[in-house]
Enzyme design. Structure first.
Site, PDB file in Angstrom:
ATOM      1  N   SER A  56      37.749  31.454  41.856  1.00 45.35           N
ATOM      2  CA  SER A  56      37.586  32.121  40.666  1.00 45.35           C
ATOM      3  C   SER A  56      36.211  32.485  40.744  1.00 45.35           C
ATOM      4  CB  SER A  56      37.541  30.916  39.738  1.00 45.35           C
ATOM      5  OG  SER A  56      38.764  30.282  39.620  1.00 45.35           O
ATOM      6  N   LEU A  57      36.456  34.001  40.956  1.00 43.13           N
ATOM      7  CA  LEU A  57      35.026  34.644  40.941  1.00 43.13           C
ATOM      8  C   LEU A  57      34.679  35.453  39.502  1.00 43.13           C
ATOM      9  CD1 LEU A  57      33.216  35.755  43.223  1.00 43.13           C
ATOM     10  CD2 LEU A  57      34.519  38.003  43.483  1.00 43.13           C
ATOM     11  N   HIS A  58      35.398  36.039  38.877  1.00 44.68           N
ATOM     12  CA  HIS A  58      35.088  36.530  37.668  1.00 44.68           C
ATOM     13  C   HIS A  58      34.054  37.624  37.331  1.00 44.68           C
ATOM     14  CE1 HIS A  58      38.331  33.399  36.943  1.00 44.68           C
ATOM     15  NE2 HIS A  58      37.544  32.477  36.840  1.00 44.68           N
TER      16      HIS A  58
ATOM     17  N   CYS B  53      36.812  27.784  29.646  1.00 46.18           N
ATOM     18  CA  CYS B  53      37.990  26.739  30.175  1.00 46.18           C
ATOM     19  C   CYS B  53      37.837  25.510  29.275  1.00 46.18           C
ATOM     20  CB  CYS B  53      37.453  26.400  31.682  1.00 46.18           C
ATOM     21  SG  CYS B  53      38.683  24.821  32.132  1.00 46.18           S
TER      22      CYS B  53
ATOM     23  N   GLU C  97      46.474  16.211  33.096  1.00 48.53           N
ATOM     24  CA  GLU C  97      47.426  16.938  32.717  1.00 48.53           C
ATOM     25  C   GLU C  97      47.990  18.000  34.090  1.00 48.53           C
ATOM     26  OE1 GLU C  97      47.620  18.435  27.955  1.00 48.53           O
ATOM     27  OE2 GLU C  97      46.307  19.666  29.475  1.00 48.53           O
TER      28      GLU C  97
ATOM     29  N   CYS D 104      35.865  17.741  34.164  1.00 47.97           N
ATOM     30  CA  CYS D 104      35.342  18.705  35.235  1.00 47.97           C
ATOM     31  C   CYS D 104      33.673  18.609  34.660  1.00 47.97           C
ATOM     32  CB  CYS D 104      35.974  20.056  35.175  1.00 47.97           C
ATOM     33  SG  CYS D 104      35.127  20.930  36.442  1.00 47.97           S
TER      34      CYS D 104
ATOM     35  N   SER E 194      42.180  26.002  44.930  1.00 47.47           N
ATOM     36  CA  SER E 194      41.422  26.990  44.191  1.00 47.47           C
ATOM     37  C   SER E 194      40.051  26.558  43.699  1.00 47.47           C
ATOM     38  CB  SER E 194      42.348  27.184  42.639  1.00 47.47           C
ATOM     39  OG  SER E 194      41.523  28.007  41.830  1.00 47.47           O
TER      40      SER E 194
ATOM     41  N   CYS F  14      46.114  29.108  32.233  1.00 49.21           N
ATOM     42  CA  CYS F  14      44.800  28.962  33.053  1.00 49.21           C
ATOM     43  C   CYS F  14      43.711  28.744  32.238  1.00 49.21           C
ATOM     44  CB  CYS F  14      44.670  30.306  33.983  1.00 49.21           C
ATOM     45  SG  CYS F  14      43.952  29.951  35.446  1.00 49.21           S
TER      46      CYS F  14
HETATM   47  S1  SF4 Z   1      37.554  26.535  35.461  1.00 49.12           S
HETATM   48 FE1  SF4 Z   1      37.828  24.850  37.020  1.00 49.12          FE
HETATM   49  S2  SF4 Z   1      35.745  24.605  37.664  1.00 49.12           S
HETATM   50 FE2  SF4 Z   1      35.465  25.609  35.777  1.00 49.12          FE
HETATM   51  S3  SF4 Z   1      35.420  24.042  34.245  1.00 49.12           S
HETATM   52 FE3  SF4 Z   1      37.605  24.582  34.338  1.00 49.12          FE
HETATM   53  S4  SF4 Z   1      38.433  23.144  35.793  1.00 49.12           S
HETATM   54 FE4  SF4 Z   1      35.890  23.008  35.825  1.00 49.12          FE
END
Ligand code: SF4
Length: 341
Positions: A214-216, A120, A93, A113, A191, A333
């Site tokens: 992406s720190l979070h 995610c 996507e 991923c 990113s 996101c």
């Molecule tokens: S946020 Fe990015 S690195 Fe983490 S699982 Fe999703 S796609 Fe993968």
């Protein structure tokens, strides 16, 4: 049988030499490159000002790409989520986001991923394979064929782009090149979830695109919980590498912070970000957690988000909140996912 060559990744001079080798003038290469990078042709037959016989010869030697838009979902803000099939029938996507006169493409870099961040949806797919350079470029060409313009590109779709640096960097070169899609390098953002070795490759390659991380969380135990990649790369290592990255070209880094209630939304969390200012310059993108079926975390209340942002802002950290476009079509996101890929 000879394997066909990707024309998306071929240099114009190579195409000109091919034209000459089959007894056609070299200038046809200019027309062919225009069809590929300005008119987004998907077959050689589309190239109406190129002699028919040459189109047949091109088709024997080269391929354009075999990616196809299967479906487009559109939300009330004109966010478009594309379902794209690849040559092996795997699917990805990609998202087109529009705001005022700006059009941004969110591109994928892998099928699935490996990193499985807890919030995610892409991570629930597991990893299938990297996208090739042609597939990354094909995404761009397909998106470009349905929009009047593009003002920026962000590699924030499916996959970890810095785990696929070979193909990614080649694709960025061609997106940026004046003989390719001709998009300014500072309009291209990578990113990463914190792929420290990938950031090192980016430094060595000296690519001047933007970097978003992406720190979070700034606590190892929290990152270990929500982002398994941090079991491979501790926060100290990541911060050291980001410092190195920003020192080289005085580059500003964007830190992504998905706010999750009770996980990373406290006053102390906000002050940890403020303290990071002494290490390297950055700005912060606050992302209210988008809902995904497998993750039970919640987005904090509006009041808590305002408090979090105010602490950053009042202490001199540039902070913006990412708008919630795309949520209703699962294009936000962390929401991209293909079931049964
Ligand atoms: S946020 Fe990015 S690195 Fe983490 S699982 Fe999703 S796609 Fe993968």
């Amino acid at each position: 049988m000879n394997k066909k060559i990707s024309i998306l990744t071929s240099h114009k001079d190579e195409i000109a030499n091919f034209c000459e080798s089959v007894s056609y003038p070299k200038f046809h290469a200019t027309q062919i490159v225009e069809w590929i990078f300005k008119k987004y042709a998907v077959t050689f037959d589309d190239m109406s000002n190129v002699p028919k016989e040459l189109r047949i010869l091109l088709d024997e030697k080269y391929y354009i790409h075999s990616c196809k838009i299967e479906k487009i979902d559109v939300d009330a803000y004109d966010t478009q989520k594309l379902l794209i099939s690849l040559h092996d029938n795997k699917k990805i996507e990609s998202v087109i986001m529009s705001k005022d006169d700006k059009v941004s493409f969110c591109l994928s870099s892998q099928v699935g991923c490996a990193f499985r961040c807890s919030f995610c949806a892409t991570g629930t797919m597991g990893f299938t394979r990297d996208l090739t350079t042609e597939e990354i470029l094909a995404q761009f060409a397909l998106m470009r064929s349905i929009t009047k313009r593009v003002t920026s590109v962000v590699f924030m779709g499916m996959g970890e782009p810095l785990a696929n640096t070979n193909n990614l960097f080649k694709a960025i070169d061609i997106i940026n090149s004046s003989r390719g899609f001709n998009l300014g390098i500072r309009h291209i953002t990578i990113s990463t979830a914190g792929e420290v070795v990938g950031i090192k490759h980016l430094i060595e390659r000296d690519l001047d695109c933007r970097l978003s991380v992406s720190l979070h969380s700034l606590k190892d135990e929290v990152r270990n919980e929500i982002m398994p990649i941090s079991r491979r790369y501790a926060l100290d290592d990541l911060i050291r590498m980001l410092k190195r990255y920003s020192e080289r070209g005085k580059r500003m880094i964007t830190l992504e912070w998905t706010l999750i209630e009770g996980v990373n939304d406290s006053v102390n969390d906000a002050y940890r970000i403020v303290n990071l200012k002494k290490e390297f310059p950055f700005k912060v993108n606050i992302i209210p957690l988008n809902p995904v079926p497998h993750y039970k975390g919640k987005c904090p209340s509006k009041d808590k988000m305002v408090r979090f942002k105010s602490i950053l802002h009042d202490n001199g950290v540039e902070v913006v909140e990412r708008y919630k476009k795309g949520r209703s079509i699962s294009a936000g996101c962390g929401q991209l996912v293909i079931k049964n890929n």
